[in-house]
Design a protein around this motif. Structure first.
Motif, PDB file in Angstrom:
ATOM      1  N   ALA A  85       0.830  -1.208   0.000  1.00  0.00           N
ATOM      2  CA  ALA A  85       0.000   0.000   0.000  1.00  0.00           C
ATOM      3  C   ALA A  85       0.863   1.257   0.000  1.00  0.00           C
ATOM      4  O   ALA A  85       0.639   2.181  -0.795  1.00  0.00           O
ATOM      5  N   VAL A 102      -6.028   3.899   0.974  1.00  0.00           N
ATOM      6  CA  VAL A 102      -5.291   2.744   0.464  1.00  0.00           C
ATOM      7  C   VAL A 102      -4.520   2.058   1.592  1.00  0.00           C
ATOM      8  O   VAL A 102      -4.504   0.832   1.713  1.00  0.00           O
ATOM      9  N   VAL A 229      -6.231  -0.116  -6.509  1.00  0.00           N
ATOM     10  CA  VAL A 229      -6.880  -1.222  -5.785  1.00  0.00           C
ATOM     11  C   VAL A 229      -6.590  -2.557  -6.458  1.00  0.00           C
ATOM     12  O   VAL A 229      -6.272  -3.552  -5.795  1.00  0.00           O
ATOM     13  N   HIS A 232      -2.953  -3.496  -5.849  1.00  0.00           N
ATOM     14  CA  HIS A 232      -2.782  -3.854  -4.445  1.00  0.00           C
ATOM     15  C   HIS A 232      -3.228  -5.298  -4.209  1.00  0.00           C
ATOM     16  O   HIS A 232      -2.507  -6.106  -3.613  1.00  0.00           O
ATOM     17  N   PRO A 284     -11.277   3.784  -1.566  1.00  0.00           N
ATOM     18  CA  PRO A 284     -10.454   2.587  -1.824  1.00  0.00           C
ATOM     19  C   PRO A 284     -11.026   1.328  -1.184  1.00  0.00           C
ATOM     20  O   PRO A 284     -11.030   0.252  -1.799  1.00  0.00           O
TER      21      PRO A 284
END
Length: 329
Positions: A85, A102, A229, A232, A284
Motif C-alpha cells: 500500500a 489505500v 486497488v 494492491h 479505496p
C-alpha cells in the motif's frame, strides 16, 4: 426455514454479482442509499457477530498444531499488504485522503470472504479460518499501530480513537458471537445457514452507503483509485503465493497464504475511513470490496485446477459443504 437457508446459500454463492449490482445502483441512484450511512458501524458489527457465531474454540487449535503456518500467515497479512500500500501511494503520488484510504485497506485484517475463496481454491480451510480469526482479534492493536506508523505523514492519526472503534465494531461483536455460540450450541447451528444472507446484506449496505456518498469523488478519481486497488490486490496474491513457495509450504497451504494475504476486510477499512478521516478516504475500501470478490473467485477457480500432491488431496477430501456453510459470513 429450509427454503430460507437455500435462498441464503444462493445469495452467498452469488455474492460478487450482488456486490456489483448494488455498487452500480448506489452510483447511479445515490439518493436511494445515502440513508444507510448512519448505520455503517452497526452493519459491520452485525457481520462480525455472524463471524463470531461460526467460530468455536476448536477452530483455534491450528495455532497449537500448526503454529508456523498460522504465525507466518498473520505476520504476512500485517506486513505484505501495508508495505505494498505504501509503495503504491508513493509510486502514484496519491493525494493525502486517498493515500490514507489505500493504507487503511492494507492495514486491515483478513476478510471473511477469503475463507470461502480458500475452499473454492482447494486450499487449507482450517488454516484460513484460524488465520482470519487471529488477525481479526489482533486488529484493535495492530491496525491502528500500523496506521499511526505508516499514514501519520499524510493526516493526523489518533491511535486511541481507532482502537476504541475497532473494539466496538469488531472485537466485541465477535466475542459476543462466540459466547452465544458456546452457550446455545445446537440451537445456533440451526440459524447459521442464514448467516450468508445476513452478511451479504450487511456488506452490501456498507458498500452502497460509501459509494452513494462519494459519487463525485469516484467520477473525479475513481479510475486512478480502482487501478491502485487492482494492483494492491493482485500483488497481494502474488507475493503471498511466492512466500508460501519460498517457505516450502505444501500447495494447499500456499494457496491459503496467497488468498489470505490478498483479501482484506475492506468493509472495516471503509468504516474506519468514514469515521476517522473523510468520505473520499473510504473509496479505496469500497472499490476493494467490489474488486476482491471478483478477483478472488477467478483466482480460486484457477488455483483449484493446480495439480495436488497426495497431502493436499487428503486435506481436500476432508473438506465438506458443512465446513463451507460454517465459515461463510
Amino acid at each position: 426455514m429450509n427454503a430460507l437457508i437455500r435462498f441464503s446459500t444462493f445469495i452467498g454463492n452469488t455474492f460478487a454479482v450482488w456486490v456489483i449490482i448494488f455498487a452500480v445502483l448506489a452510483f447511479v441512484v445515490p439518493g436511494g442509499f445515502q440513508w444507510i450511512s448512519p448505520y455503517i458501524n452497526i452493519l459491520l458489527g452485525i457481520i462480525m457477530f455472524g463471524m463470531g457465531l461460526t467460530l468455536k474454540f476448536k477452530d483455534f487449535k491450528q495455532v497449537i498444531t500448526a503454529p508456523k503456518e498460522v504465525i507466518t500467515l498473520v505476520i504476512a497479512q500485517y506486513t505484505i499488504m501495508p508495505l505494498i500500500a505504501v509503495g503504491l501511494v508513493f509510486l502514484f503520488q496519491l493525494p493525502a485522503e486517498i493515500a490514507i484510504g489505500v493504507i487503511l485497506v492494507g492495514c486491515s485484517p483478513g476478510g471473511t470472504s477469503s475463507n470461502v475463496m480458500t475452499y473454492l481454491a482447494k486450499g487449507n480451510m482450517a488454516l484460513s479460518v484460524t488465520a482470519t480469526a487471529v488477525s481479526t482479534l489482533l486488529a484493535p492493536i495492530i491496525t491502528p499501530s500500523l496506521i499511526l506508523l505508516l499514514a501519520s505523514a499524510w493526516l493526523p492519526v489518533s491511535f486511541s480513537s481507532m482502537f476504541v472503534s475497532i473494539i466496538q465494531i469488531v472485537l466485541l461483536p465477535i466475542a459476543l458471537g462466540i459466547l452465544v455460540q458456546y452457550l446455545l450450541g445446537n440451537k445456533v447451528e440451526k440459524a447459521i445457514g442464514i448467516l450468508p444472507l445476513i452478511s451479504v446484506i450487511g456488506i452490501i449496505g456498507v458498500l452502497s452507503a460509501v459509494v452513494s456518498n462519494n459519487v463525485e469523488n469516484i467520477i473525479s478519481s475513481g479510475l486512478l483509485i480502482f487501478g491502485v486497488v487492482i494492483l494492491h490486490n493482485l500483488l497481494g496474491y502474488l507475493v503471498g503465493f511466492l512466500l508460501g513457495r519460498v517457505l516450502r509450504f505444501d500447495l494447499s497451504d500456499t494457496k491459503t497464504v496467497s488468498i489470505e494475504v490478498g483479501m482484506q476486510n475492506s468493509g472495516l477499512a471503509a468504516t474506519l475511513a468514514t469515521t476517522h478521516f473523510s468520505p473520499i478516504a473510504a473509496v479505496p475500501g469500497a472499490l476493494f470490496s467490489v474488486w476482491h470478490n471478483i478477483s478472488g473467485s477467478l483466482v480460486a477457480n484457477w488455483m483449484s485446477k493446480m495439480k495436488q500432491n497426495s497431502q493436499d488431496s487428503k486435506q481436500e477430501n476432508n473438506m465438506s459443504e458443512e465446513n463451507l456453510n460454517n465459515i461463510k459470513n
